[in-house]
Every structure is written in structure tokens, then in C-alpha cells.
Design a protein around this motif. Structure first.
Motif, PDB file in Angstrom:
ATOM      1  N   GLU A 294       0.729  -1.166  -0.078  1.00 12.69           N
ATOM      2  CA  GLU A 294       0.146   0.069   0.055  1.00 12.69           C
ATOM      3  C   GLU A 294       0.903   1.230  -0.014  1.00 12.69           C
ATOM      4  N   ASN A 295       1.880   1.200   0.744  1.00 11.75           N
ATOM      5  CA  ASN A 295       2.910   2.400   0.845  1.00 11.75           C
ATOM      6  C   ASN A 295       3.930   1.944   1.384  1.00 11.75           C
ATOM      7  N   LYS A 296       5.024   2.942   1.671  1.00  4.74           N
ATOM      8  CA  LYS A 296       6.419   2.762   2.087  1.00  4.74           C
ATOM      9  C   LYS A 296       6.444   2.104   3.563  1.00  4.74           C
ATOM     10  N   LYS A 297       5.406   2.567   4.226  1.00  3.67           N
ATOM     11  CA  LYS A 297       5.503   2.123   5.582  1.00  3.67           C
ATOM     12  C   LYS A 297       5.103   0.491   5.770  1.00  3.67           C
ATOM     13  N   ALA A 298       4.361   0.213   4.829  1.00  3.22           N
ATOM     14  CA  ALA A 298       3.761  -1.130   4.597  1.00  3.22           C
ATOM     15  C   ALA A 298       5.175  -1.972   4.291  1.00  3.22           C
ATOM     16  N   ILE A 299       6.120  -1.581   3.334  1.00  2.36           N
ATOM     17  CA  ILE A 299       7.157  -1.997   2.886  1.00  2.36           C
ATOM     18  C   ILE A 299       8.062  -2.306   4.042  1.00  2.36           C
ATOM     19  N   ALA A 300       8.138  -1.203   4.791  1.00  7.85           N
ATOM     20  CA  ALA A 300       9.449  -1.176   6.034  1.00  7.85           C
ATOM     21  C   ALA A 300       8.444  -2.271   7.005  1.00  7.85           C
ATOM     22  N   LYS A 301       7.286  -2.494   7.137  1.00 10.66           N
ATOM     23  CA  LYS A 301       6.932  -3.472   8.085  1.00 10.66           C
ATOM     24  C   LYS A 301       7.161  -4.983   7.684  1.00 10.66           C
ATOM     25  N   GLU A 302       7.052  -4.896   6.473  1.00 10.44           N
ATOM     26  CA  GLU A 302       7.316  -6.265   5.599  1.00 10.44           C
ATOM     27  C   GLU A 302       8.794  -6.641   5.787  1.00 10.44           C
ATOM     28  N   ILE A 303       9.632  -5.796   5.668  1.00 14.48           N
ATOM     29  CA  ILE A 303      11.154  -6.071   5.890  1.00 14.48           C
ATOM     30  C   ILE A 303      11.349  -6.483   7.435  1.00 14.48           C
ATOM     31  N   LYS A 304      10.765  -5.430   8.147  1.00 11.47           N
ATOM     32  CA  LYS A 304      10.820  -5.933   9.799  1.00 11.47           C
ATOM     33  C   LYS A 304      10.533  -7.409  10.096  1.00 11.47           C
ATOM     34  N   ARG A 305       9.298  -7.758   9.405  1.00 14.36           N
ATOM     35  CA  ARG A 305       8.671  -9.047   9.646  1.00 14.36           C
ATOM     36  C   ARG A 305       9.670 -10.227   9.344  1.00 14.36           C
ATOM     37  N   GLN A 306      10.320 -10.028   8.120  1.00 12.63           N
ATOM     38  CA  GLN A 306      11.193 -10.803   7.473  1.00 12.63           C
ATOM     39  C   GLN A 306      12.500 -10.954   8.298  1.00 12.63           C
ATOM     40  N   MET A 307      12.859  -9.974   9.218  1.00 16.28           N
ATOM     41  CA  MET A 307      14.003  -9.721   9.879  1.00 16.28           C
ATOM     42  C   MET A 307      13.737 -10.601  11.358  1.00 16.28           C
TER      43      MET A 307
END
Length: 314
Positions: A294-307
Motif C-alpha cells: 500500500e505504501n512505504k510504511k507497509a514495505i518497512a513493516k514487511e522488511i521488519k517481519r522478514q527480519m
């Protein structure tokens, strides 16, 4: 002793790497280390899309505004400073986030590159300089492309000093300068590394590139280049940066502003394609299609999730 953790966010120009990295830094207590070879130069802000103080949103950004445009800055210097920053940021209890699209800068940090050059051979160097004076810079660049196409692709034909150096290393060692530098592939990892690549539909990326160029011109790119030309007699490598060499041609009367803008858009599209080719070859990168979020925040959250359970617990 456990390895230091390092996050890397890479991808083509105009993909939105910095915006995503800032959002990620806010939620994981991170600090950003730029891996962009043009952001090291002071006073070159618009043409490099350098983040403003407001855009940084209070997140520490490193490896920006280090040298004047007429000073040389090498990947060896970058490597040394970036590795020290990773140590410092980690010691302070924060997570370092390496962000940028300059492939060799990224690899110089995450892999075992040794930039100790072979001894200079004055006789060979003088012979190459004499040949350059006789046949011209473009001929020397073509000569380099025959023995070291990777370096020839990376170096501008007018960057005669580096072209000669690359030829010198090849004639001395029988290896290209890239092969000479990357000599320790078998060593263990330097960091507990997690790499993410940002991508999108190629046509959408090209549209973003064109919009970015238009915005640069609106913000005053021509005046920025004009002021730099007044302030510095020589620019070194900085003059060859995207957004600068094209506008210099316009200011010299060699083309119209419209032609300069179209050339810049074309050159940036080609640059983005080369960046994608470089990074696609690295199997460590987890690719994220930005159109799926949806937006850049969602991408950041996905990166955190994968980490989760990996870097965040080390």
C-alpha cells in the motif's frame, strides 16, 4: 564473538530506497549509511536527489556531504569509513542500514574486497599517458573495453586517470581491476547480513525516473550546475554524475534544455537497467515488489517481519 548485524536496502535509482529505509529506521532504531557514490559530494543536492534535513525525519544519515566536488573520493575510502560507522552504530545499540544503488560501494562493505593497489609502475604509466596524448581519451577507453569491459562500463571516457589506472593494473597483473580487488570470496561472512531489493514494473520505474528529472529541473538543477561551474575550476569524478554532465552540455550551448532533459532521462533509464542487472546477480537479496504494498510504511513493516527472529534478536 557474534557477527555484527547489517541490513542492506538496494535497487535502481528512483525506486524509493531512502523513503523505505527511513520508515524502517523509525521502527527498528536504525541509522542509515548511504551507499550512493554521488551523495558524498557537498553542494550537489538537486541532481543527486539528496534527502533534505526535513526528509530525513530525524533519522541519522551517514556518508553524505563528505568532500568537495573537485576532490577525489574512492571506493577504498568509502569502505573504510562505512565499516567504521557500522562498528560505531552497533556499539551505540542501533542497527546500521546500508542504503543505495552504487553496487561496488555496497559490495565493498558486505564482501571481502581488498583495495590495496599493485605498486605503480612509472614506466608503464608514462607510456600509457603518452599513448593517450597521441590517440585521445576515447581511444584509450575503447582499449580498456577490450580487456576489462566491466571497468569500461563503469568509467566515463573522459575519466582518463582512472582509465589509465585500470589498464595499468591489467597489464601488470593480468587481471582486471575488479578481479584484483575481489580476492577473498572464500572468507567467512563479514556481517550477519539481511539484504532487500526494491523493484517494480519497468515502465512504472521509467515513469518515476522521468518525473524525478522534471522535478529536479523545477527545483533549480540548472542554477545548481551553473553555480558549481563558477565555484570550481575542476570537478573530478563529480562532473560525470548523472544530472550534471547533461546540464553542463546545455550551459556550454551544445544542446537545448529540452534535449538535455531528454538525454538525462534516457541516461538514467539506462543506469537503472545496469543497476538491476548488477543486483539481480546477487542471490542474497530478498526482492520486494513495491506495487504489492500500500505504501512505504507497509514495505518497512514487511522488511521488519522478514527480519524477525534474525537480526532483531542478535
Amino acid at each position: 564473538m557474534p557477527l555484527k548485524s547489517l541490513i542492506a536496502i538496494v535497487g535502481p535509482t528512483a525506486a524509493g530506497k531512502t523513503d523505505v529505509a527511513i520508515e524502517l529506521a523509525k521502527i527498528i532504531n536504525g541509522e542509515i549509511i548511504s551507499a550512493d557514490s554521488m551523495l558524498v559530494y557537498r553542494h550537489m543536492d538537486i541532481g543527486t536527489a539528496k534527502p533534505t534535513f526535513e526528509e530525513m525525519q530525524g533519522i541519522p544519515h551517514h556518508m553524505i556531504d563528505l568532500v568537495e566536488p573537485d576532490e577525489e573520493f574512492s571506493v577504498a575510502m568509502y569502505q573504510s569509513k562505512a565499516e567504521q560507522l557500522i562498528d560505531d552504530i552497533t556499539r551505540d545499540g542501533h542497527l546500521p542500514i546500508l542504503v543505495g544503488g552504487t553496487g561496488l560501494y555496497v559490495r565493498s562493505v558486505i564482501d571481502h574486497y581488498d583495495f590495496t593497489p599493485p605498486a605503480k609502475e612509472n614506466r608503464l604509466r608514462e607510456e600509457l599517458k603518452s599513448e593517450a596524448a597521441r590517440v585521445g581519451a576515447e581511444a584509450m577507453h575503447r582499449k580498456l573495453s577490450e580487456v576489462d569491459p566491466e571497468s569500461a562500463e563503469r568509467l566515463h571516457p573522459n575519466d582518463l586517470r582512472r582509465v589509465i589506472r585500470a589498464l595499468e593494473v591489467y597489464y601488470q597483473t593480468g587481471k582486471t581491476i575488479s578481479e584484483y580487488q575481489y580476492i577473498r570470496k572464500e572468507d567467512p561472512p563479514k556481517y550477519n547480513l539481511k539484504m532487500f531489493g526494491l523493484t517494480m514494473d519497468r515502465q512504472l520505474l521509467y515513469k518515476r525516473i522521468e518525473q524525478r528529472v522534471d522535478l529536479m529541473l523545477e527545483k533549480g538543477l540548472v542554477d545548481e550546475v551553473k553555480n558549481l561551474l563558477k565555484q570550481y575550476e575542476t570537478w573530478g569524478t563529480a562532473l560525470q554524475g548523472l544530472g550534471y554532465k547533461e546540464i553542463v552540455r546545455y550551459l556550454k550551448g551544445e544542446c537545448s534544455l529540452e534535449e538535455a532533459a531528454e538525454t538525462l532521462k534516457r541516461n538514467t533509464r539506462r543506469f537503472a537497467k545496469r543497476q538491476l542487472t548488477w543486483f539481480r546477480a546477487d542471490q542474497r537479496i530478498h526482492w520486494l515488489n513495491m506495487e504489492h504494498f500500500e505504501n512505504k510504511k507497509a514495505i518497512a513493516k514487511e522488511i521488519k517481519r522478514q527480519m524477525a527472529g534474525d537480526l532483531l534478536t542478535t
